[in-house]
Design an enzyme around this catalytic site. Structure first.
Site, PDB file in Angstrom:
ATOM      1  N   ALA A  51       0.706  -1.164   0.192  1.00  0.00           N
ATOM      2  CA  ALA A  51      -0.067  -0.097   0.046  1.00  0.00           C
ATOM      3  C   ALA A  51       0.885   1.255  -0.265  1.00  0.00           C
ATOM      4  O   ALA A  51       0.441   2.441  -0.529  1.00  0.00           O
ATOM      5  CB  ALA A  51      -1.064   0.207   1.294  1.00  0.00           C
ATOM      6  N   GLU A  61       2.477   1.103  -4.057  1.00  0.00           N
ATOM      7  CA  GLU A  61       1.578   1.038  -5.150  1.00  0.00           C
ATOM      8  C   GLU A  61       0.806   2.054  -5.354  1.00  0.00           C
ATOM      9  O   GLU A  61       0.493   2.719  -6.563  1.00  0.00           O
ATOM     10  CB  GLU A  61       0.705  -0.436  -4.848  1.00  0.00           C
ATOM     11  N   SER A  92       1.170   5.041  -4.375  1.00  0.00           N
ATOM     12  CA  SER A  92       1.773   6.406  -4.739  1.00  0.00           C
ATOM     13  C   SER A  92       2.155   6.348  -6.019  1.00  0.00           C
ATOM     14  O   SER A  92       2.276   7.326  -6.978  1.00  0.00           O
ATOM     15  CB  SER A  92       2.937   6.565  -3.718  1.00  0.00           C
ATOM     16  N   CYS A 146      -7.505   3.134   5.143  1.00  0.00           N
ATOM     17  CA  CYS A 146      -6.202   3.218   4.683  1.00  0.00           C
ATOM     18  C   CYS A 146      -5.385   3.990   6.035  1.00  0.00           C
ATOM     19  O   CYS A 146      -5.874   4.917   6.264  1.00  0.00           O
ATOM     20  CB  CYS A 146      -5.822   3.427   3.468  1.00  0.00           C
ATOM     21  N   GLU A 183       4.166  12.173  -0.695  1.00  0.00           N
ATOM     22  CA  GLU A 183       5.088  11.509  -1.976  1.00  0.00           C
ATOM     23  C   GLU A 183       4.708  12.270  -3.210  1.00  0.00           C
ATOM     24  O   GLU A 183       5.442  12.922  -3.870  1.00  0.00           O
ATOM     25  CB  GLU A 183       4.910  10.235  -2.009  1.00  0.00           C
TER      26      GLU A 183
END
Length: 419
Positions: free
Chosen positions: A250, A253, A255, A363, A372
């Protein structure tokens, strides 16, 4: 497979495209069929899909709907084979697959270690990685002058960040990525799935041994302290392994897809790119949030399970059945976002979306994904102001996955640098 919906023949059956060829077109077709449909996944496995944004948000918060795969009747009956490749996203032993007190027990140590302060503390290092990769992009050009932004920027950047955060040795990064692709891709064979599960277990056991012998300032060392301690929240080795596996998956992937999808959206919507160039830092936040809504990194996510019969829009989902959450689909629901739901508009007044899920299992990493994206996107467009796609957008190939919503490559022409 045994079908638990024979008593409800009016519920439409919809075969999910495992290759994600037309994710948003598929979501629109399911919406047209009604608020509740029955999806057919690879191997004939069936799961419910709630296509309405508001109904799905309500369902994910319903205490009668959980994430514990041990309550899935089809799995308990043996209808789902142990080597079904998609089980790698479901049959985990961590907080994502537990409910109630067990979910809270497994979430607490992670909440104490994977904190916003720890993530934001990586800001200078993240900026350093971005600068290094932007410097390197021209050297990655193919003979025709094109650069694959996914391969040489969007992928290695978040992978390096999450691996440094967790403490994965640099020599392992590419192998972990390959193993994760085995889990999310629809063309994975049963043998490949089983081999990947064993290999990732072996690698984590090696990592644990290294960090027990020589702890460092990383998440693995911090969480191992809970495994080896006497706290009532202590992880087992298996729980820690699956927790870190999920974090790596998580944590990069999402990002990757967010950076790729945002770049593609801006390059195919020059009017929106102009708004960003004329705006301030807040405009980039709008780009990120609208990308998360308009082209969510996660397409469909399995699975939630009913612990009692639950009725949604007049349809009863029986106890023990599985539900597939179509995050990218509901984020374009016109009942929630109006007639322009299919349009990419960073000035959209309604910002709320479910790109990171909803309910108690939302999440835990959205702060990292946003950080990011904010670190990666503005300097990319500032350094290469003439950045443009090198192919027709229609020729971009989707990631062959039920889960990941992005493209396999993003070839661009960088144009002259501006320093």
């Amino acid at each position: 497979m045994t079908d638990t919906t024979l008593s409800q023949p009016s519920v439409p059956l919809f075969p999910i495209d495992p290759l994600g060829t037309d994710r948003h077109g598929e979501a629109a077709l399911m919406r047209d069929l009604g608020p509740v449909v029955r999806a057919v996944l690879p191997g004939g496995v069936r799961m419910w899909v709630v296509t309405d944004y508001a109904l799905l948000a309500e369902l994910t918060a319903d205490p009668r709907v959980g994430r514990d795969w041990r309550t899935w009747e089809a799995l308990r009956r043996g209808d789902i084979p142990d080597d079904w490749p998609l089980l790698g996203m479901i049959r985990l032993n961590n907080l994502m697959a537990r409910d109630g007190a067990e979910h809270r027990r497994l979430r607490r140590p992670l909440a104490r270690t994977f904190t916003r302060a720890r993530v934001e503390g990586m800001g200078p290092r993240i900026d350093q990685i971005v600068t290094m990769m932007l410097d390197d992009l021209p050297r990655r050009a193919a003979p025709d002058g094109t650069v694959d932004l996914r391969r040489h920027y969007a992928y290695p950047f978040p992978m390096q960040v999450i691996c440094e955060l967790i403490g994965v040795p640099e020599a392992w990064w590419s192998r972990f990525r390959a193993l994760l692709e085995t889990v999310i891709r629809a063309d994975t064979t049963a043998d490949q799935f089983l081999a990947a599960q064993q290999e990732r277990h072996d690698m984590f056991q090696r990592l644990f041994a290294m960090r027990r012998a020589e702890p460092t300032d990383d998440l693995t060392s911090a969480l191992l302290a809970t495994v080896d301690g006497e706290s009532e929240d202590a992880f087992t080795d298996e729980e820690l392994e699956d927790t870190l596996w999920t974090l790596i998956g998580a944590g990069h992937e999402t990002s990757i897809s967010l950076i790729v999808n945002a770049t593609r959206a801006l390059l195919t919507h020059p009017d929106q790119l102009a708004v960003v160039r004329d705006g301030d830092t807040a405009a980039w936040s709008q780009v990120i949030e609208e990308t998360l809504r308009w082209d969510s990194p996660v397409g469909n996510f399995p699975a939630r399970f009913t612990t009692e019969d639950v009725t949604v829009a007049g349809v009863t989902i029986p106890k023990g059945d599985a539900i597939l959450a179509p995050w990218s689909g509901v984020n374009r629901d016109p009942r929630q976002f109006g007639e322009t739901a299919d349009q990419f508009d960073i000035t959209r007044p309604v910002k709320r979306h479910m790109a990171f899920g909803s309910g108690p299992h939302v999440c835990i990493g959205p702060a990292l994904a946003r950080l990011e994206a904010m670190a990666a996107l503005p300097p990319l467009f500032a350094r290469y102001p003439e950045l443009r796609l090198a192919v027709d957008p229609a020729d971009l190939s989707p990631v062959p996955s039920i889960f990941s919503n992005s493209v396999t490559g993003l070839p661009v022409h960088l144009g002259p640098e501006k320093r």
